[in-house]
Design an enzyme around this catalytic site. Structure first.
Site, PDB file in Angstrom:
ATOM      1  N   GLU A   1      -7.214   4.895   7.137  1.00 21.71           N
ATOM      2  CA  GLU A   1      -6.997   6.301   6.761  1.00 21.71           C
ATOM      3  C   GLU A   1      -8.212   6.846   6.011  1.00 21.71           C
ATOM      4  OE1 GLU A   1      -3.107   5.763   4.989  1.00 21.71           O
ATOM      5  OE2 GLU A   1      -2.336   5.333   6.996  1.00 21.71           O
TER       6      GLU A   1
ATOM      7  N   SER B   1       2.780  -1.607  10.382  1.00 22.15           N
ATOM      8  CA  SER B   1       4.212  -1.577  10.681  1.00 22.15           C
ATOM      9  C   SER B   1       4.921  -2.911  10.435  1.00 22.15           C
ATOM     10  CB  SER B   1       4.450  -1.115  12.128  1.00 22.15           C
ATOM     11  OG  SER B   1       3.988   0.211  12.292  1.00 22.15           O
TER      12      SER B   1
ATOM     13  N   ASN C   1       0.875  -1.170   0.000  1.00 25.26           N
ATOM     14  CA  ASN C   1       0.000   0.000   0.000  1.00 25.26           C
ATOM     15  C   ASN C   1       0.916   1.225   0.000  1.00 25.26           C
ATOM     16  OD1 ASN C   1      -1.831   2.007   0.394  1.00 25.26           O
ATOM     17  ND2 ASN C   1      -2.450   1.380   2.461  1.00 25.26           N
TER      18      ASN C   1
ATOM     19  N   HIS D   1      -9.890   1.067   4.402  1.00 23.31           N
ATOM     20  CA  HIS D   1      -8.626   1.352   5.087  1.00 23.31           C
ATOM     21  C   HIS D   1      -8.858   2.395   6.180  1.00 23.31           C
ATOM     22  CE1 HIS D   1      -4.569   2.774   5.871  1.00 23.31           C
ATOM     23  NE2 HIS D   1      -4.165   1.606   5.401  1.00 23.31           N
TER      24      HIS D   1
HETATM   25  P1  PGA Z   1       2.380   0.624   7.527  1.00 24.12           P
HETATM   26  O1  PGA Z   1       0.983   0.794   6.772  1.00 24.12           O
HETATM   27  O2  PGA Z   1       2.974  -0.674   7.095  1.00 24.12           O
HETATM   28  O3  PGA Z   1       3.191   1.811   7.123  1.00 24.12           O
HETATM   29  O4  PGA Z   1       2.053   0.623   8.996  1.00 24.12           O
HETATM   30  C1  PGA Z   1       0.122  -0.289   6.586  1.00 24.12           C
HETATM   31  C2  PGA Z   1      -1.172   0.141   5.952  1.00 24.12           C
HETATM   32  O5  PGA Z   1      -1.631   1.255   6.236  1.00 24.12           O
HETATM   33  O6  PGA Z   1      -1.767  -0.576   5.131  1.00 24.12           O
END
Ligand code: PGA
Length: 255
Positions: free
Chosen positions: A99, A214, A11, A97
């Site tokens: 966000e 993460s 992503n 998602h």
């Molecule tokens: P990240 O994002 O690996 O930077 O935590 C994961 C995601 O939002 O799909």
């Protein structure tokens, strides 16, 4: 892992220009010369999709979008429809998602409209669920996941469900460097699998549930070994082709 083909999905969020995206694909293409035993999906921003698709003609790497509108066309300034995504060769779309839920106020209802529209248009959803830190701390994780899944479970049938990938992404682990513990991941993946199979029992063994939040080179091995984890949705660590490819290899070796 059971008989499910694992998934490693990138992503990229709002990162990479067209030339950066193309360079990434060219390098990865040279590393993934044969159909891998892992589904590799690159979810890029809209302007990159068409150009990237031209480079992904071997089919070894699949293309995903990060959002879409549910209508096929119309007066929706700034939006992109599933038909447009299809015409760029997009096979997958990330929906739900955190966000999109929290920064852009998408609701379970609008996410469901997108899911239905994506399926009708032949685009497969990567459907994300996950709780916020206060929800986890107050013991409401399962309640939140139940709410995020319930519209979906009322609406879709087995055939449709087989086209999904589910992603469990605890909101507090996204982009923070913090991971859920192996036991939290295991319990939550099991909850999601059982909840969905309660509605459609045939899905119990087939359903792919990936983890996101993460994921990086240092923790990928420990995370992929957890029972019920079928791969990853990776943000930050997917931006560098070297680390992304190494994580693909870690997932492959776990087979
Ligand atoms: P990240 O994002 O690996 O930077 O935590 C994961 C995601 O939002 O799909």
């Amino acid at each position: 892992m059971d008989n499910r083909i694992p998934v490693v999905a990138a992503n990229w969020k709002m990162n990479k220009t067209i030339s950066e995206g193309k360079l990434f694909v060219e390098i990865l293409n040279n590393k993934i010369l044969y159909k891998p035993e892992v589904d590799i999906i690159l979810c890029a921003s809209y302007p990159l999709l068409f150009q990237m698709n031209l480079l992904l003609d071997s089919g070894n790497i699949q293309l995903g979008a990060q959002n879409m509108h549910w209508e096929l066309s119309g007066p929706f300034t700034g939006e992109v429809s599933p038909l447009m995504l299809k015409s760029c060769g997009v096979q997958w779309v990330i929906l739900g998602h955190s966000e999109r839920r929290h920064l852009f106020h998408e609701t379970d209802e609008t996410i469901m409209k997108k899911v239905i529209s994506a399926l009708k248009s032949g685009i497969k959803p990567i459907f994300c669920v996950g709780e916020k830190i206060d929800e986890r701390k107050s013991g409401r994780t399962e309640e939140v996941l139940e709410r995020q899944l319930s519209g979906l479970l009322e609406t879709i049938n087995e055939v449709e469900l087989n086209r999904f990938i589910f992603a469990y992404e605890p909101v507090w682990a996204i982009g923070t460097g913090e991971n859920a513990t192996p036991s939290q991941v295991k319990i939550t993946h099991r909850f999601i699998r059982e909840r969905i199979s309660r509605r459609i029992p045939e899905c119990l063994e087939k359903l792919r549930i990936i983890y996101g939040g993460s994921v990086n080179l240092d923790n990928a091995k420990e995370l992929i070994e957890i029972e019920g984890v079928d791969g990853f949705l990776i943000g930050g660590a997917s931006l560098e082709v070297e680390s992304f490819e190494k994580i693909i290899n870690i997932v492959k070796e776990n087979e």
